[in-house]
Scaffold this active site. Structure first.
Site: not given
Ligand code: IPE
Ligand code: IPE
Ligand code: MG
Length: 261
Positions: A33, A36-37, A50, A79-80, A144, A203, A205, A216
């Protein structure tokens, strides 16, 4: 076992990094995760994050091989995540296909078996075809297992499992935890002992709700594109500092309690 990392070499590597070779988790699952940030902090589009996240996947795979982790599951698309703008979804799917094509030979040379879990039929056809090819070509490899969770969510997976159990006409009294295990997408994988989430979010998610029952959790503020071997090893050391009790008592506690009684 991967030929590149014989036991002696692995022991030296682990000792150098303060990791106990006897309790390396067999299965590590990662919620990747923060892409994007990370991009936004650099004044770039989310997709830029990405793209850089692929380097981190490579680092996590390499660190797993060197550490003796046998299964690495990466939550790549939930999925979301289908609810994101079409442009981002398309870019992610395109990146998946291009990465598979580009990395497959290298993964194979390292003994990596590629697998995918999730609602794969909802992926674009090119992605389905590439995944199928990668799975088939690496099916014999045993260094692996790299498991990509794609269009995956735990609630989707559990509903699918229940549907299948009902279709099979099982009697209620014949259903136990092993029945559920067998009907999940992870049927032939051990449960992860360690779950890592990057980017500071705490979390899960909708990720592996069932399989993480006794895992853990290691949360790190590092954004996924910055994640490297050192972060992976820190997570393993953190895991090794935990006392895993599984609802029981540690032997030492138990003995003390017995002596007092
Ligand atoms: C969780 O990250 C899903 C993946 C890393 C593929 P998200 O960025 O989609 O989750 P939320 O929205 O912060 O819960
Ligand atoms: C995780 O990074 C990659 C995917 C969920 C596909 P994000 O795209 O959720 O990046 P943030 O959380 O918005 O920074
Ligand atoms: Mg994210």
């Amino acid at each position: 076992m991967a030929a590149e990392h014989p036991t002696a070499e692995r022991q030296t590597f682990l000792a150098k990094h303060g990791v106990n070779a006897d309790s390396v988790p067999q299965h590590v699952a990662i919620i990747m995760d923060g892409n994007g940030r990370w991009a936004k902090d650099r004044g770039e589009e989310r997709v830029f994050g990405h793209m850089h996240g692929v380097d981190s996947v490579r680092a996590a795979v390499e660190a797993s091989l060197k550490s003796g982790v046998r299964y690495l599951t990466l939550y790549a698309f939930s999925t979301e995540n289908w609810n994101r703008p079409k442009q981002e979804v398309d870019a992610l799917m395109d990146l998946l296909v291009r990465t598979l094509v580009h990395e497959l030979e290298d993964l194979m040379s390292k003994g990596v078996r590629l697998r995918a879990i999730g609602d794969l039929s909802s992926l674009p056809e090119a992605a389905q075809a590439q995944l199928k090819e990668a799975e088939e070509r690496t099916a014999h490899l045993t260094g692996l297992d790299l498991v990509l969770a794609l269009s995956y969510s735990a609630k989707w997976e559990l509903v699918e499992a229940v549907r299948q159990i009902v279709r099979e006409g099982l009697a209620p009294e014949d259903i136990d935890t092993a029945t559920l295990d067998r009907h999940l997408t992870t049927a032939d994988l051990p449960d992860p002992e360690l779950m890592i989430r990057t980017s500071g979010e705490r979390r899960i998610s909708n990720f592996m709700l069932w399989q993480l029952a006794y895992a853990e959790f290691h949360f790190t503020p590092v954004m996924w594109p910055d994640f490297r071997e050192a972060h992976f090893l820190e997570a393993i050391r953190d895991y090794q500092r935990r006392e895993r009790r599984f609802g029981g008592l540690l032997d030492t506690n138990h003995n003390e309690w017995n002596q007092e009684a």
